[in-house]
Each structure stands twice: as structure tokens, then as C-alpha cells.
Design an enzyme around this catalytic site. Structure first.
Site, PDB file in Angstrom:
ATOM      1  N   MET A  46      53.324  14.857 -13.668  1.00  0.00           N
ATOM      2  CA  MET A  46      54.323  14.574 -12.636  1.00  0.00           C
ATOM      3  C   MET A  46      54.048  15.374 -11.362  1.00  0.00           C
ATOM      4  O   MET A  46      53.657  16.534 -11.410  1.00  0.00           O
ATOM      5  CB  MET A  46      55.729  14.889 -13.151  1.00  0.00           C
ATOM      6  CG  MET A  46      56.831  14.206 -12.351  1.00  0.00           C
ATOM      7  SD  MET A  46      56.725  12.404 -12.450  1.00  0.00           S
ATOM      8  CE  MET A  46      57.323  12.132 -14.101  1.00  0.00           C
ATOM      9  N   LYS A  83      51.030   8.483  -7.833  1.00  0.00           N
ATOM     10  CA  LYS A  83      51.351   7.793  -9.079  1.00  0.00           C
ATOM     11  C   LYS A  83      50.160   7.101  -9.727  1.00  0.00           C
ATOM     12  O   LYS A  83      50.080   7.044 -10.960  1.00  0.00           O
ATOM     13  CB  LYS A  83      52.509   6.817  -8.858  1.00  0.00           C
ATOM     14  CG  LYS A  83      53.796   7.506  -8.392  1.00  0.00           C
ATOM     15  CD  LYS A  83      54.105   8.768  -9.195  1.00  0.00           C
ATOM     16  CE  LYS A  83      55.281   9.548  -8.624  1.00  0.00           C
ATOM     17  NZ  LYS A  83      55.354  10.919  -9.158  1.00  0.00           N
ATOM     18  N   ALA A 100      61.631  14.338  -5.668  1.00  0.00           N
ATOM     19  CA  ALA A 100      62.254  14.100  -6.979  1.00  0.00           C
ATOM     20  C   ALA A 100      62.100  15.307  -7.899  1.00  0.00           C
ATOM     21  O   ALA A 100      60.998  15.807  -8.116  1.00  0.00           O
ATOM     22  CB  ALA A 100      61.642  12.867  -7.633  1.00  0.00           C
ATOM     23  N   ARG A 120      48.599  15.619  -4.431  1.00  0.00           N
ATOM     24  CA  ARG A 120      48.481  16.872  -5.175  1.00  0.00           C
ATOM     25  C   ARG A 120      47.437  16.734  -6.284  1.00  0.00           C
ATOM     26  O   ARG A 120      47.285  15.659  -6.838  1.00  0.00           O
ATOM     27  CB  ARG A 120      49.844  17.225  -5.802  1.00  0.00           C
ATOM     28  CG  ARG A 120      50.938  17.402  -4.787  1.00  0.00           C
ATOM     29  CD  ARG A 120      52.289  17.454  -5.489  1.00  0.00           C
ATOM     30  NE  ARG A 120      53.338  17.538  -4.486  1.00  0.00           N
ATOM     31  CZ  ARG A 120      54.529  16.988  -4.630  1.00  0.00           C
ATOM     32  NH1 ARG A 120      54.832  16.295  -5.715  1.00  0.00           N
ATOM     33  NH2 ARG A 120      55.437  17.117  -3.691  1.00  0.00           N
ATOM     34  N   ALA A 152      54.386  11.458 -20.510  1.00  0.00           N
ATOM     35  CA  ALA A 152      54.720  10.778 -19.257  1.00  0.00           C
ATOM     36  C   ALA A 152      55.032  11.777 -18.150  1.00  0.00           C
ATOM     37  O   ALA A 152      54.755  11.521 -16.976  1.00  0.00           O
ATOM     38  CB  ALA A 152      55.907   9.843 -19.467  1.00  0.00           C
ATOM     39  N   ASP A 156      58.966  21.351  -8.476  1.00  0.00           N
ATOM     40  CA  ASP A 156      59.472  21.382  -9.849  1.00  0.00           C
ATOM     41  C   ASP A 156      58.428  20.996 -10.882  1.00  0.00           C
ATOM     42  O   ASP A 156      58.759  20.796 -12.053  1.00  0.00           O
ATOM     43  CB  ASP A 156      60.669  20.431  -9.977  1.00  0.00           C
ATOM     44  CG  ASP A 156      60.260  18.974  -9.855  1.00  0.00           C
ATOM     45  OD1 ASP A 156      60.438  18.225 -10.826  1.00  0.00           O
ATOM     46  OD2 ASP A 156      59.741  18.581  -8.792  1.00  0.00           O
ATOM     47  N   ASP A 192      59.454  19.625  -2.319  1.00  0.00           N
ATOM     48  CA  ASP A 192      59.177  18.386  -3.036  1.00  0.00           C
ATOM     49  C   ASP A 192      60.448  17.532  -3.000  1.00  0.00           C
ATOM     50  O   ASP A 192      61.517  18.006  -2.608  1.00  0.00           O
ATOM     51  CB  ASP A 192      58.790  18.714  -4.477  1.00  0.00           C
ATOM     52  CG  ASP A 192      58.693  17.480  -5.333  1.00  0.00           C
ATOM     53  OD1 ASP A 192      57.952  16.553  -4.963  1.00  0.00           O
ATOM     54  OD2 ASP A 192      59.372  17.425  -6.377  1.00  0.00           O
ATOM     55  N   HIS A 221      48.455   9.737 -11.484  1.00  0.00           N
ATOM     56  CA  HIS A 221      49.272  10.084 -12.654  1.00  0.00           C
ATOM     57  C   HIS A 221      48.867   9.193 -13.833  1.00  0.00           C
ATOM     58  O   HIS A 221      48.713   9.668 -14.966  1.00  0.00           O
ATOM     59  CB  HIS A 221      50.747   9.881 -12.294  1.00  0.00           C
ATOM     60  CG  HIS A 221      51.714  10.334 -13.340  1.00  0.00           C
ATOM     61  ND1 HIS A 221      52.768  11.183 -13.066  1.00  0.00           N
ATOM     62  CD2 HIS A 221      51.833  10.033 -14.656  1.00  0.00           C
ATOM     63  CE1 HIS A 221      53.467  11.388 -14.171  1.00  0.00           C
ATOM     64  NE2 HIS A 221      52.916  10.690 -15.144  1.00  0.00           N
TER      65      HIS A 221
END
Length: 272
Positions: A47, A51, A12, A159, A43, A185, A10, A54
Site C-alpha cells: 500500500m 496502484k 488515504a 513511491r 493486499a 501511514d 499522504d 502495487h
């Protein structure tokens, strides 16, 4: 040879942007502008996803959904999603270049893996235009994987769909899913790896799941660090991770361990 052939990282929170802060603050801000106060935990929850997905996931959270109904007198709709995303993307692009520093240990780890003949792929929840900024910034600082796949390359199926991993495998000519390790992560990363049938590994320090900046983490006592790492690893295991590591520096040794398991006939998921 029944050995690992490639590692897919991944971006970030795993390879760059310790704590994955670039998008989090923007998510908080766009909801605040819409009259909804969301927490950092809310928020961060989705993750790793594309986005716009998200944003949909945040709006679907019971508390956030209730606040939206209270503020607007109705449930959220796709027009609301699109409007929030239209604000999110330009706001993120303004600051994204500031969040491209490789996480400590990543460059050395990648060099070690390449010296063993492994190929390095990558997946992300960012769009291609966002990744142009991130890839360029990270490359200037010494980090550059062999291949980058974004949800734009898979028809916006990010994802937890496994397709970005498969695109990496195709491009890097990796021969089997069980010869691939995916490291991330977030719980979305873990699910992506599980659904792709690869070895799914969660990394704790620097992760969005832990949610601490570099100074915050290093300001903790030894026992506090140990507790934060343990909590983060537990979340990854609950979402199906095959393994967890504290930092990326532990990855080469883990891959040696996985090679040993492969030699015994083990495959991803055998411990789940």
C-alpha cells in the site's frame, strides 16, 4: 531560520479514509476474479505505491506467485498485470467517493500548522483521475492541502521514488529537504521520505499498516489499542522512520521538537 517550512501528507490512511479501505477490497476482488484468493495482509502489503506497481508487487509475493503458477501453469507476465489493473481502476472509481472523509484530528492539525506559517503539500499512490474524486470529496468536508502531486506528474515514478516530494517542494518553494516533514501511514510512505532526505514520520491510528476501521479501533480495549499502536510504530521504525506519532494531533508538537533538533544542527536520518 532553520525551521520546518512545510509538511507533506499522504492521503488515504493518513488524511482521509480511516484504515485505507477504498483500494484494499478492490485488490482482493480482482485477484478473486482471477482465481487467486489473497489475504487482507497481502493486499495491504504494498500500500502507498502507484496502484499498477502495487499489483506487480502482489503478484511477486512468493505465495501469490505460487498460486498464480498453480492456476495458470506459468509465471505471471506484464499482460496479466495490465489485465488486472484494467479491472482495478474502474472498480475503484465506483466506490472512491465514499472514502473521502477526513480522519479525525486532521483538519484541526492542518489549521494549526498553517497558523504557524507552514505549507501543506501531499503525495499519493492514486492516479490523477482518482485524485479528482478524492480531492473534491475531501474539500467538501473541510480538508484541502496547498498542493497535490500524483505519480502521473512524475512519469509514473511513484513511491518509493522521492520525485513527488520534490515536485511539492518546487511548487511550494520549500528551500531544503531537511526543512520538510513527510507524514504517511505505510512503509512506502516512509521509504519515500527517507529517499527524499526529508524527515519521515509514520502515523499509526487510521493507518493502512494497522489495518483497522474506525469502529474496529474504537472497539478495542485500552491495552489492545496500545498494543496495536506499538506494533504499527515498530514497523515504521524498522523501515527507516525518523519518528512515529499515534495520531495527527501529535504532529504540531513533533514539529516543535524537530525545530529544536534543527537548531542543534541535526538533520533527517540522525537517529537511524
Amino acid at each position: 531560520m532553520s525551521n520546518i517550512e512545510g509538511v507533506i501528507l499522504d492521503w488515504a490512511g493518513t488524511a482521509v479514509d480511516f484504515g485505507c479501505f477504498a483500494p484494499v477490497n478492490v485488490f482482493v476482488d480482482i485477484f478473486k476474479h482471477a482465481g487467486i484468493e489473497v489475504t487482507m495482509e497481502e493486499a495491504r502489503g504494498p500500500m502507498g505505491m502507484l496502484k499498477i506497481d502495487h499489483i506487480r508487487a502482489m503478484l511477486s509475493m512468493p505465495r501469490v506467485s505460487a498460486l498464480w503458477k498453480e492456476a495458470y501453469g506459468r509465471a505471471f507476465n506484464e499482460e496479466d498485470v495490465q489485465r488486472l489493473y484494467a479491472e482495478f481502476e474502474p472498480a475503484l472509481m465506483v466506490s472512491l467517493s465514499e472514502y473521502t472523509n477526513p480522519i479525525p484530528g486532521v483538519i484541526d492539525t492542518v489549521e494549526a500548522l498553517r497558523s504557524q506559517g507552514l505549507k501543506i503539500g501531499s503525495t499519493t499512490g492514486y492516479t490523477s483521475s482518482m485524485m479528482e474524486v478524492v480531492v473534491a470529496g475531501a474539500k467538501e468536508k473541510g480538508y484541502a492541502p496547498d498542493h497535490v502531486v500524483t505519480p502521473d506528474d512524475t512519469g509514473s515514478y511513484g513511491r518509493p521514488y522521492p520525485y513527488m516530494i520534490y515536485r511539492n517542494m518546487e511548487h511550494l518553494k520549500l528551500s531544503a529537504a531537511w526543512k520538510v516533514v513527510k507524514v504517511g501511514d505505510t512503509t512506502s510512505d516512509i521509504k519515500e521520505g527517507v529517499q527524499a532526505g526529508v524527515w519521515s514520520v509514520g502515523v499509526a491510528v487510521g493507518s493502512s499498516e494497522m489495518g483497522l476501521g474506525e469502529e474496529e479501533f474504537h472497539g478495542l480495549s485500552a491495552s489492545e489499542k496500545e498494543a496495536a499502536i506499538a506494533r504499527t510504530k515498530q514497523v515504521f521504525m524498522e523501515h527507516g522512520a525518523d519518528f512515529t506519532i499515534s495520531t495527527m494531533a501529535e504532529l504540531p508538537a513533533l514539529i516543535e521538537r524537530i525545530n529544536g533538533l534543527l537548531a542543534e544542527g541535526k538533520r533527517p536520518g540522525f537517529v537511524r
